[in-house]
Scaffold this motif. Structure first.
Motif, PDB file in Angstrom:
ATOM      1  N   VAL A 186       0.646  -1.944  -4.941  1.00 49.26           N
ATOM      2  CA  VAL A 186       0.848  -3.010  -4.267  1.00 49.26           C
ATOM      3  C   VAL A 186      -0.176  -2.575  -2.774  1.00 49.26           C
ATOM      4  O   VAL A 186      -0.076  -3.057  -2.035  1.00 49.26           O
ATOM      5  N   ARG A 187      -1.324  -3.152  -4.303  1.00 45.99           N
ATOM      6  CA  ARG A 187      -2.639  -3.341  -3.140  1.00 45.99           C
ATOM      7  C   ARG A 187      -3.241  -4.499  -3.473  1.00 45.99           C
ATOM      8  O   ARG A 187      -4.277  -5.497  -3.204  1.00 45.99           O
ATOM      9  N   ASN A 214       0.500  -1.096   0.085  1.00 44.00           N
ATOM     10  CA  ASN A 214      -0.114   0.241   0.025  1.00 44.00           C
ATOM     11  C   ASN A 214       1.078   1.597   0.063  1.00 44.00           C
ATOM     12  O   ASN A 214       0.749   1.986   1.005  1.00 44.00           O
ATOM     13  N   ILE A 215       1.852   1.147  -1.554  1.00 44.79           N
ATOM     14  CA  ILE A 215       2.743   2.235  -0.763  1.00 44.79           C
ATOM     15  C   ILE A 215       2.917   3.245  -1.689  1.00 44.79           C
ATOM     16  O   ILE A 215       1.599   3.671  -2.631  1.00 44.79           O
ATOM     17  N   GLY A 252       1.008  -9.848  -1.916  1.00 41.94           N
ATOM     18  CA  GLY A 252       1.674  -8.597  -2.920  1.00 41.94           C
ATOM     19  C   GLY A 252       2.712  -8.298  -1.971  1.00 41.94           C
ATOM     20  O   GLY A 252       2.252  -7.568  -1.170  1.00 41.94           O
ATOM     21  N   SER A 253       3.448  -7.598  -1.954  1.00 36.32           N
ATOM     22  CA  SER A 253       4.723  -6.728  -1.112  1.00 36.32           C
ATOM     23  C   SER A 253       5.584  -6.468  -2.319  1.00 36.32           C
ATOM     24  O   SER A 253       6.598  -7.289  -2.689  1.00 36.32           O
ATOM     25  N   ALA A 254       6.028  -5.336  -1.404  1.00 38.10           N
ATOM     26  CA  ALA A 254       7.702  -5.460  -1.844  1.00 38.10           C
ATOM     27  C   ALA A 254       8.751  -5.221  -1.058  1.00 38.10           C
ATOM     28  O   ALA A 254       8.299  -5.501  -0.196  1.00 38.10           O
ATOM     29  N   LYS A 255       9.485  -4.562  -1.208  1.00 39.90           N
ATOM     30  CA  LYS A 255      10.886  -4.415  -0.057  1.00 39.90           C
ATOM     31  C   LYS A 255      11.707  -3.088  -0.061  1.00 39.90           C
ATOM     32  O   LYS A 255      12.233  -2.650  -1.483  1.00 39.90           O
TER      33      LYS A 255
END
Length: 199
Positions: A155-156, A143-144, A160-163
């Protein structure tokens, strides 16, 4: 989360499987946080049918999800985990100390009874929301925001996930699920952790 397999009552039903929704705790949405999705019936702005054969359909309710997470300094308790037909992931209902309720995207591992916060300086635990400049490098986020105060755009989706790869002045480097590297302003917010409903 489990998978429910149908009995082979017909050839088309054989080997079909669905989510068993075991982690959901409430069947009906919070009434104050829903709005009706209005049907057009195939009519344009002047009421004339421009697309034929469109019926009324089933009544649909849109759940108002808080993508901004701007309620700073107030702790919110997760009181339910619900299904959302408008998103692939589940949503969690937060009730804040002052009585206000808001929906958020349910992070993986967040269950009923957990206390979540948002703000500039909060504990970097799963479900908390804070500016990217205050999140430790290497953590998974979702949720960026792309612009500060705009609300989460990246990334919703479920699982999902980002780094957060690194920081460079007022910019931070983010590795998206696709593998793409992206630079976002450090004042933008994100929520810590991976989104649930991975299956």
């Amino acid at each position: 989360m489990g998978i429910r397999v149908y009995k082979p009552t017909s050839p088309g039903r054989r080997n079909s499987s669905v989510n068993d929704f075991f982690e959901l705790t409430k069947a009906t949405p919070e009434k104050t946080l829903t709005t009706r999705i209005k049907k057009t019936g195939g009519r344009n702005h002047s009421g004339k049918i421009t697309c034929r054969f469109r019926g009324g359909g089933a009544r649909k309710l849109y759940r108002k999800v808080d993508f901004k997470r701007t309620k700073d300094g107030v702790a919110g308790t997760v009181i339910s985990v619900e299904y959302d037909p408008n998103h692939t992931c589940h949503i969690a209902l937060l009730e804040y100390v002052d009585g206000e309720k808001r929906y958020i995207l349910q992070p993986l591992g967040v269950t009923v009874g957990e206390v979540l916060e948002s703000g500039d300086i909060v504990e970097p635990k799963v479900g908390n929301c804070m500016p990217l400049k205050n999140i430790p490098t290497g953590m998974s986020i979702h949720n960026i925001e792309l612009n500060s105060g705009q609300g989460g755009k990246l990334v919703r989706t479920a699982g999902g996930s980002a780094k957060l790869s690194g920081k460079d002045g007022e910019w931070v480097h983010i590795t998206l699920p696709s593998g793409e590297m992206r630079m976002v302003r450090s004042s933008c917010r994100a929520t810590i952790g991976q989104i649930g409903n991975m299956d």
